[in-house]
Design a protein around this motif. Structure first.
Motif, mmCIF file in Angstrom:
data_model
loop_
_atom_site.group_PDB
_atom_site.id
_atom_site.type_symbol
_atom_site.label_atom_id
_atom_site.label_comp_id
_atom_site.label_asym_id
_atom_site.label_seq_id
_atom_site.Cartn_x
_atom_site.Cartn_y
_atom_site.Cartn_z
ATOM 1 N N TRP A 38 0.828 -1.213 0.000
ATOM 2 C CA TRP A 38 0.000 0.000 0.000
ATOM 3 C C TRP A 38 0.859 1.257 0.000
ATOM 4 O O TRP A 38 1.797 1.379 0.775
ATOM 5 C CB TRP A 38 -0.919 -0.020 1.234
ATOM 6 C CG TRP A 38 -2.020 0.994 1.143
ATOM 7 C CD1 TRP A 38 -1.993 2.266 1.618
ATOM 8 C CD2 TRP A 38 -3.284 0.808 0.510
ATOM 9 N NE1 TRP A 38 -3.181 2.888 1.325
ATOM 10 C CE2 TRP A 38 -3.994 2.021 0.653
ATOM 11 C CE3 TRP A 38 -3.891 -0.261 -0.142
ATOM 12 C CZ2 TRP A 38 -5.283 2.191 0.153
ATOM 13 C CZ3 TRP A 38 -5.165 -0.097 -0.638
ATOM 14 C CH2 TRP A 38 -5.842 1.131 -0.497
ATOM 15 N N ASP A 39 0.534 2.147 -0.884
ATOM 16 C CA ASP A 39 1.227 3.441 -0.944
ATOM 17 C C ASP A 39 2.716 3.335 -1.312
ATOM 18 O O ASP A 39 3.485 4.268 -1.095
ATOM 19 C CB ASP A 39 1.088 4.185 0.404
ATOM 20 C CG ASP A 39 1.016 5.693 0.171
ATOM 21 O OD1 ASP A 39 0.744 6.090 -0.972
ATOM 22 O OD2 ASP A 39 1.265 6.447 1.124
ATOM 23 N N ILE B 181 -9.479 -3.693 -2.078
ATOM 24 C CA ILE B 181 -8.806 -2.380 -2.143
ATOM 25 C C ILE B 181 -9.777 -1.283 -1.703
ATOM 26 O O ILE B 181 -9.400 -0.352 -0.982
ATOM 27 C CB ILE B 181 -8.252 -2.138 -3.571
ATOM 28 C CG1 ILE B 181 -7.148 -3.175 -3.876
ATOM 29 C CG2 ILE B 181 -7.692 -0.730 -3.722
ATOM 30 C CD1 ILE B 181 -6.688 -3.227 -5.314
ATOM 31 N N ALA C 151 -9.075 1.299 1.302
ATOM 32 C CA ALA C 151 -9.093 2.745 1.044
ATOM 33 C C ALA C 151 -10.103 3.418 1.972
ATOM 34 O O ALA C 151 -9.821 4.485 2.544
ATOM 35 C CB ALA C 151 -9.423 3.012 -0.418
ATOM 36 N N ARG D 113 -8.892 3.831 5.427
ATOM 37 C CA ARG D 113 -7.887 4.909 5.503
ATOM 38 C C ARG D 113 -8.490 6.264 5.132
ATOM 39 O O ARG D 113 -7.774 7.263 5.039
ATOM 40 C CB ARG D 113 -6.708 4.591 4.576
ATOM 41 C CG ARG D 113 -5.842 3.451 5.078
ATOM 42 C CD ARG D 113 -4.964 2.886 3.973
ATOM 43 N NE ARG D 113 -4.053 1.857 4.462
ATOM 44 C CZ ARG D 113 -4.388 0.602 4.739
ATOM 45 N NH1 ARG D 113 -5.651 0.215 4.574
ATOM 46 N NH2 ARG D 113 -3.515 -0.275 5.195
ATOM 47 N N THR E 205 -9.520 7.422 2.286
ATOM 48 C CA THR E 205 -8.822 8.003 1.143
ATOM 49 C C THR E 205 -9.389 7.425 -0.155
ATOM 50 O O THR E 205 -10.156 6.459 -0.130
ATOM 51 C CB THR E 205 -7.297 7.712 1.245
ATOM 52 O OG1 THR E 205 -6.639 8.380 0.192
ATOM 53 C CG2 THR E 205 -6.986 6.235 1.138
ATOM 54 N N THR E 206 -9.018 8.054 -1.248
ATOM 55 C CA THR E 206 -9.360 7.492 -2.559
ATOM 56 C C THR E 206 -8.067 7.042 -3.210
ATOM 57 O O THR E 206 -7.058 7.757 -3.158
ATOM 58 C CB THR E 206 -10.026 8.561 -3.456
ATOM 59 O OG1 THR E 206 -11.210 8.997 -2.798
ATOM 60 C CG2 THR E 206 -10.391 7.990 -4.815
ATOM 61 N N VAL E 207 -8.085 5.845 -3.786
ATOM 62 C CA VAL E 207 -6.854 5.318 -4.349
ATOM 63 C C VAL E 207 -7.015 5.115 -5.857
ATOM 64 O O VAL E 207 -8.049 4.629 -6.318
ATOM 65 C CB VAL E 207 -6.440 4.018 -3.608
ATOM 66 C CG1 VAL E 207 -7.463 2.915 -3.780
ATOM 67 C CG2 VAL E 207 -5.084 3.523 -4.057
ATOM 68 N N SER E 208 -5.985 5.537 -6.609
ATOM 69 C CA SER E 208 -5.986 5.320 -8.058
ATOM 70 C C SER E 208 -5.221 4.043 -8.354
ATOM 71 O O SER E 208 -4.076 3.890 -7.909
ATOM 72 C CB SER E 208 -5.296 6.488 -8.773
ATOM 73 O OG SER E 208 -6.068 7.646 -8.608
ATOM 74 N N ILE E 209 -5.836 3.145 -9.077
ATOM 75 C CA ILE E 209 -5.194 1.854 -9.351
ATOM 76 C C ILE E 209 -5.412 1.456 -10.811
ATOM 77 O O ILE E 209 -6.267 2.011 -11.504
ATOM 78 C CB ILE E 209 -5.759 0.727 -8.448
ATOM 79 C CG1 ILE E 209 -7.245 0.484 -8.771
ATOM 80 C CG2 ILE E 209 -5.570 1.030 -6.976
ATOM 81 C CD1 ILE E 209 -7.783 -0.798 -8.183
ATOM 82 N N ASN F 198 -14.256 4.534 -3.307
ATOM 83 C CA ASN F 198 -12.914 5.006 -2.940
ATOM 84 C C ASN F 198 -11.837 4.518 -3.911
ATOM 85 O O ASN F 198 -10.649 4.712 -3.677
ATOM 86 C CB ASN F 198 -12.552 4.541 -1.523
ATOM 87 C CG ASN F 198 -13.503 5.091 -0.489
ATOM 88 O OD1 ASN F 198 -14.690 4.804 -0.540
ATOM 89 N ND2 ASN F 198 -12.994 5.892 0.422
ATOM 90 N N VAL F 199 -12.286 3.847 -4.966
ATOM 91 C CA VAL F 199 -11.323 3.325 -5.937
ATOM 92 C C VAL F 199 -11.535 4.026 -7.270
ATOM 93 O O VAL F 199 -12.652 4.113 -7.763
ATOM 94 C CB VAL F 199 -11.500 1.794 -6.122
ATOM 95 C CG1 VAL F 199 -10.603 1.283 -7.246
ATOM 96 C CG2 VAL F 199 -11.203 1.057 -4.832
#
Ligand SMILES: Cc1ncc(COP(=O)(O)O)c(C=O)c1O
Length: 394
Positions: A91-92, A107, A111, A114, A116-120, A159-160
Motif C-alpha cells: 500500500w502506498d 482495495i 481505502a 484509511r 482516502t481514494t486510491v488510483s489503481i 474510494n477506488v
C-alpha cells in the motif's frame, strides 16, 4: 572464473545495450523491468539506471524495486491472487493493479478504512488472442465478458479510481507483426473500457511479448524497426488519450547477458557413454533439465514453448571452457540422486578434464530464481554482475 563457480555471471554491458536498444527502437513507450526474470539486485539497479520502472509480481518485488531506487509511481504491482496482506504490504509504495473483482473490493475496503481514494490499474482478460491463439479461460485479470459485473463492482467502490489498464497474454513472441497487432487490439480495448466504464485511461500497460533469440540457428530476433512502424497507429490514437504507454520486459534485457558456470567434478563412462558430472545441475539451473526431459518424451516431435520453464529444444549452448582442439560427445549431468538431473545429453564439447568449467548460455532470465536451489541441501551457486571494474556481488 574457476574460483567462483558454480555461479551465474551477468554482463552489465549486455544489459545496458539491450535496455538502450529498446528505448531507441520503440520511442513513445515507457519500460518496466519484470523483476521475476532476474531479481539479482545489481541487475535490477543496472536496468533501473536506464529509466526503467518495475513490473513487480509480489510485495517483496515492490520492496526490492524501491530499494533499487525506482520511484513508487514507476512500480506496478500486478499478479493474480493478491491477499489482503499483500495489498497492505504494498500500500502506498507502488501502483496497485487489481486482478479481479474481489481484489477491487479488498482495495475499496482498505481505502475506506484509511478514508482516502486510491488510483489503481485493472488487469483485464481481453476478448482477443495474441497471434494465432484462441480466446480461452484465464486466471489472469478481469474477464471483459463480465463487463456488467465490472461496472456493478466499480459502482460499489467509491474510494477506488481506475486510471489504467494492464494486459499480458504471452511471452517470447518473435514476430513483430503479431506483437504490433496485439498492441493495437489492446489500445482499442483500453478505449472501450474507458468509454463503457468512464475510466480515465492514464496508463496502458501492454505487458510483455517481445521475445529474444534462444536458438541462433532457427530463430530471428524481433524486427524492432517493423514493430516501431506498427506502433505508429497507437501513437496516433494516443494523441487524444495522452496515456502513458508501457511495455514490460524481462528476458529481452537479461537472457543473453547471463551465463552459468559449473565445474566438471567427475568424468566417467557407462555403456559407451561419457558423463561429465557437475555440481548444481538442475538444482542450480533448472531449465536445461526440463528441456532434456521434454526431449526424452517428445522423441524429435516439436513441442511448443511453455514459458517460463521451456522455450525450445535448442535453448542453450553448452561449452567446455578450455583450449582443447579435440572434441568429444558427452552427457553433461548434475550430481543429484536423480537421472533427471541433466544439463544436456549427447552434446559435442571440447575434450575435458576434471576441473574444467562448463558454461551454459542464455542463463540471465528465469534461471537462478526458478531453480530448486534447496533440493538435497547442496551449496547455492553465487551470482555476479560483471562490470568494467570487476565482479559485483551485491
Ligand atoms: C505480466 C507479465 N509481464 C511481463 C512478463 C515478462 O515476460 P518476458 O520475460 O517474456 O519479457 C511476465 C512473465 O511471466 C508476466 O507474467
Amino acid at each position: 572464473m574457476k574460483e567462483y563457480a558454480p555461479c551465474y555471471i551477468y554482463s552489465k554491458k549486455m544489459i545496458d545495450e539491450a535496455c538502450e536498444e529498446l528505448k531507441r527502437e520503440l520511442p513513445g513507450f515507457d519500460f518496466l523491468y519484470s523483476i521475476k526474470a532476474n531479481p539479482f539486485e545489481p541487475v535490477v539497479r543496472t536496468i533501473a539506471s536506464h529509466g526503467f520502472g518495475a513490473d513487480a509480481a509480489s510485495w517483496r518485488e515492490v520492496e526490492e524495486s524501491l530499494a533499487c531506487g525506482i520511484a513508487k509511481e514507476d512500480i506496478y504491482f500486478s499478479c493474480p491472487g493478491k491477499s489482503a496482506m499483500d495489498l497492505r504490504n504494498a500500500w502506498d509504495k507502488c501502483v496497485l493493479v487489481a486482478d479481479s473483482l474481489h481484489e477491487l473490493t479488498l482495495i475499496q475496503k482498505m481505502a475506506a478504512e484509511r478514508d482516502t481514494t486510491v488510483s489503481i490499474g485493472l488487469r483485464v482478460h481481453p476478448q482477443y488472442a495474441m497471434g494465432s491463439g484462441t480466446v480461452s479461460a484465464s486466471k489472469f485479470g478481469v474477464d471483459l465478458e463480465q463487463m456488467d459485473e465490472l461496472k456493478k463492482t466499480l459502482a460499489e467502490c467509491p474510494n477506488v479510481r481506475i486510471n489504467g489498464m494492464h494486459v499480458h497474454l504471452r511471452s517470447q513472441v518473435l514476430d513483430a507483426e503479431t506483437i504490433g497487432q496485439y498492441y493495437e487490439d489492446t489500445m482499442k480495448t483500453a478505449v472501450q473500457l474507458m468509454q463503457e466504464c468512464g475510466i480515465a485511461m492514464e496508463f496502458i500497460n501492454f505487458g510483455s511479448g517481445i521475445g529474444t533469440v534462444y536458438d541462433h540457428v532457427k530463430e530471428e530476433p524481433v524486427d524492432l524497426a517493423a514493430l516501431r512502424e506498427k506502433t505508429a497507429v497507437l501513437m496516433e490514437m494516443n494523441k487524444e488519450l495522452n496515456a502513458r504507454l508501457i511495455i514490460e520486459t524481462g528476458r529481452f534485457v537479461v537472457c543473453h547477458a547471463g551465463r552459468y558456470l559449473t565445474p566438471v567434478v567427475d568424468k566417467k563412462t557407462s555403456h559407451g557413454t561419457t558423463y561429465l558430472i557437475v555440481p548444481n545441475g538442475m538444482n542450480g539451473f533448472l531449465r536445461p533439465a526440463i528441456a532434456a526431459l521434454i526431449a526424452n518424451v517428445a522423441k524429435g516431435q516439436p513441442v511448443p514453448g511453455m514459458e517460463p520453464l521451456f522455450t525450445n529444444d535448442n535453448e542453450f549452448e553448452v561449452h567446455v571452457l578450455n583450449d582443447a582442439v579435440e572434441k568429444e560427445t558427452v552427457n553433461v549431468v548434475g550430481s543429484l540422486c536423480t537421472a533427471l538431473d541433466v544439463i544436456r545429453n549427447n552434446v559435442e564439447v571440447n575434450k575435458s578434464e576434471i576441473g574444467d568449467l562448463v558454461e551454459i548460455t542464455n542463463a540471465g532470465s528465469y534461471a537462478f530464481p526458478l531453480s530448486p536451489q534447496l533440493f538435497s541441501s547442496h551449496s547455492i551457486p553465487a551470482q555476479y554482475l560483471e562490470t568494467e571494474e570487476g565482479l559485483v556481488r551485491e
